[in-house]
Structure formats: C-alpha cells, structure tokens
Design a protein around this motif. Structure first.
Motif, PDB file in Angstrom:
ATOM      1  N   ASN A  19      -5.679  10.999  94.785  1.00 55.85           N
ATOM      2  CA  ASN A  19      -5.801  10.917  95.983  1.00 55.85           C
ATOM      3  C   ASN A  19      -5.902   9.621  96.868  1.00 55.85           C
ATOM      4  N   ARG A  20      -6.782   8.854  96.279  1.00 58.90           N
ATOM      5  CA  ARG A  20      -6.879   7.372  96.956  1.00 58.90           C
ATOM      6  C   ARG A  20      -5.776   6.711  97.141  1.00 58.90           C
ATOM      7  N   ILE A  21      -4.837   6.953  96.120  1.00 51.25           N
ATOM      8  CA  ILE A  21      -3.213   6.184  96.478  1.00 51.25           C
ATOM      9  C   ILE A  21      -2.588   7.093  97.525  1.00 51.25           C
ATOM     10  N   CYS A  22      -2.623   8.044  97.619  1.00 47.26           N
ATOM     11  CA  CYS A  22      -2.115   8.923  98.680  1.00 47.26           C
ATOM     12  C   CYS A  22      -2.788   8.557  99.870  1.00 47.26           C
ATOM     13  N   ILE A  23      -4.115   8.404 100.130  1.00 41.99           N
ATOM     14  CA  ILE A  23      -4.645   8.144 101.266  1.00 41.99           C
ATOM     15  C   ILE A  23      -4.055   6.614 101.808  1.00 41.99           C
ATOM     16  N   PHE A  24      -4.059   5.753 100.690  1.00 38.66           N
ATOM     17  CA  PHE A  24      -3.642   4.302 101.119  1.00 38.66           C
ATOM     18  C   PHE A  24      -2.116   4.593 101.690  1.00 38.66           C
ATOM     19  N   ASP A  25      -1.154   5.509 100.882  1.00 36.52           N
ATOM     20  CA  ASP A  25       0.102   5.608 101.568  1.00 36.52           C
ATOM     21  C   ASP A  25       0.296   6.244 102.727  1.00 36.52           C
ATOM     22  N   LEU A  26      -0.491   7.214 103.166  1.00 30.80           N
ATOM     23  CA  LEU A  26      -0.647   7.860 104.341  1.00 30.80           C
ATOM     24  C   LEU A  26      -1.127   7.040 105.462  1.00 30.80           C
ATOM     25  N   LEU A  27      -1.944   6.197 105.023  1.00 38.38           N
ATOM     26  CA  LEU A  27      -2.581   5.428 106.216  1.00 38.38           C
ATOM     27  C   LEU A  27      -1.846   4.334 106.327  1.00 38.38           C
ATOM     28  N   GLU A  28      -1.015   3.818 105.501  1.00 38.64           N
ATOM     29  CA  GLU A  28      -0.020   2.754 105.800  1.00 38.64           C
ATOM     30  C   GLU A  28       1.234   3.452 106.717  1.00 38.64           C
ATOM     31  N   ARG A  29       1.472   4.655 106.578  1.00 38.54           N
ATOM     32  CA  ARG A  29       2.564   5.240 107.188  1.00 38.54           C
ATOM     33  C   ARG A  29       1.975   5.658 108.802  1.00 38.54           C
ATOM     34  N   GLY A  30       0.677   5.332 108.965  1.00 34.78           N
ATOM     35  CA  GLY A  30       0.191   5.603 110.326  1.00 34.78           C
ATOM     36  C   GLY A  30      -0.374   7.017 110.715  1.00 34.78           C
ATOM     37  N   ILE A  31      -0.424   7.812 109.639  1.00 36.05           N
ATOM     38  CA  ILE A  31      -0.986   9.184 109.814  1.00 36.05           C
ATOM     39  C   ILE A  31      -2.497   9.069 110.010  1.00 36.05           C
ATOM     40  N   THR A  32      -3.173   9.777 110.795  1.00 34.53           N
ATOM     41  CA  THR A  32      -4.345   9.648 111.260  1.00 34.53           C
ATOM     42  C   THR A  32      -5.566   9.965 110.317  1.00 34.53           C
ATOM     43  N   GLN A  33      -6.500   9.451 110.079  1.00 32.55           N
ATOM     44  CA  GLN A  33      -7.654   9.839 109.087  1.00 32.55           C
ATOM     45  C   GLN A  33      -8.090  11.367 108.873  1.00 32.55           C
ATOM     46  N   ARG A  34      -8.066  11.974 110.285  1.00 29.76           N
ATOM     47  CA  ARG A  34      -8.289  13.354 110.272  1.00 29.76           C
ATOM     48  C   ARG A  34      -6.917  14.155 109.753  1.00 29.76           C
ATOM     49  N   ASP A  35      -5.981  13.971 110.015  1.00 27.36           N
ATOM     50  CA  ASP A  35      -4.850  14.564 109.455  1.00 27.36           C
ATOM     51  C   ASP A  35      -4.714  14.184 107.962  1.00 27.36           C
ATOM     52  N   ILE A  36      -5.035  13.255 107.643  1.00 25.82           N
ATOM     53  CA  ILE A  36      -4.999  12.885 105.979  1.00 25.82           C
ATOM     54  C   ILE A  36      -5.962  13.890 105.376  1.00 25.82           C
ATOM     55  N   SER A  37      -7.140  13.687 106.066  1.00 22.28           N
ATOM     56  CA  SER A  37      -8.360  14.632 105.559  1.00 22.28           C
ATOM     57  C   SER A  37      -7.783  16.182 105.380  1.00 22.28           C
ATOM     58  N   GLU A  38      -7.145  16.789 106.251  1.00 26.62           N
ATOM     59  CA  GLU A  38      -6.788  18.028 106.475  1.00 26.62           C
ATOM     60  C   GLU A  38      -5.549  18.053 105.298  1.00 26.62           C
ATOM     61  N   GLN A  39      -4.626  17.375 105.345  1.00 24.71           N
ATOM     62  CA  GLN A  39      -3.423  17.210 104.387  1.00 24.71           C
ATOM     63  C   GLN A  39      -3.971  17.403 102.898  1.00 24.71           C
ATOM     64  N   LEU A  40      -4.692  16.704 102.614  1.00 23.90           N
ATOM     65  CA  LEU A  40      -5.093  16.435 101.249  1.00 23.90           C
ATOM     66  C   LEU A  40      -6.344  17.274 100.855  1.00 23.90           C
ATOM     67  N   GLY A  41      -7.036  17.809 101.656  1.00 25.39           N
ATOM     68  CA  GLY A  41      -7.980  18.733 101.494  1.00 25.39           C
ATOM     69  C   GLY A  41      -9.324  18.005 100.954  1.00 25.39           C
ATOM     70  N   VAL A  42      -9.527  16.585 101.677  1.00 24.52           N
ATOM     71  CA  VAL A  42     -10.758  16.039 101.303  1.00 24.52           C
ATOM     72  C   VAL A  42     -11.590  15.695 102.524  1.00 24.52           C
TER      73      VAL A  42
END
Length: 91
Positions: free
Chosen positions: A40-63
C-alpha cells in the motif's frame, strides 16, 4: 550483540541476486498484513506522484487519510524515484 540486525538485513539484501531468495526472506520476516502495508505504501507513493489527491487515494486503497499523509511525508523526506520506476516497470 554488537552487530545491528537491521544493518545486517540491509547488507544481506544488497548482496541478494535472486528475487526468490529476497521473497523467502521477507516472507519469513514480515506478516501478511505487514507485506500488504508495504505494498500500500508503494501504491500511495505512485498515486501521489501521479497527482491523485490524498482523499482519493484513501478511498481507492481503503486506508485512512492518516496512512496516506504518512506516506506523503515519507515521500517528501526520501527519494523513492527508483522504487517507483521499478514498480511502474513491473505493472
């Protein structure tokens, strides 16, 4: 004990040439939950670098948003570009 076990692990991993050996070692060291949290941490890094918002990442990964925020802070402190390049190459 005079040797730092964490440093021993880093040295051992640096000398491993076989991903199966690394997988075997990490499976012995980490629970399934810990492995999932690392993924999940690796996916978070990836999504953040792609410009996805923290809220959207939270929802997408269920964290939780705090989990994403910790990942964002770690990413600001540490250069994870090589890890992300490998991650994207594997996908």
């Amino acid at each position: 004990m005079s040797t730092d076990p964490y440093r021993s692990l880093l040295t051992h991993l640096a000398h491993c040439n076989d991903s199966n050996d690394i997988d075997e070692l990490l499976t012995a060291l980490l629970t399934t939950k810990e492995q999932h949290e690392i993924a999940n941490r690796i996916c978070i890094f990836d999504l953040l670098e792609r410009g996805i918002t923290q809220r959207d990442i939270s929802e997408q990964l269920g964290v939780g948003i705090a989990t994403v925020s910790r990942g964002a802070k770690a990413m600001q402190i540490h250069d994870v570009s090589a890890l992300l390049a490998t991650h994207r190459q594997d996908n």
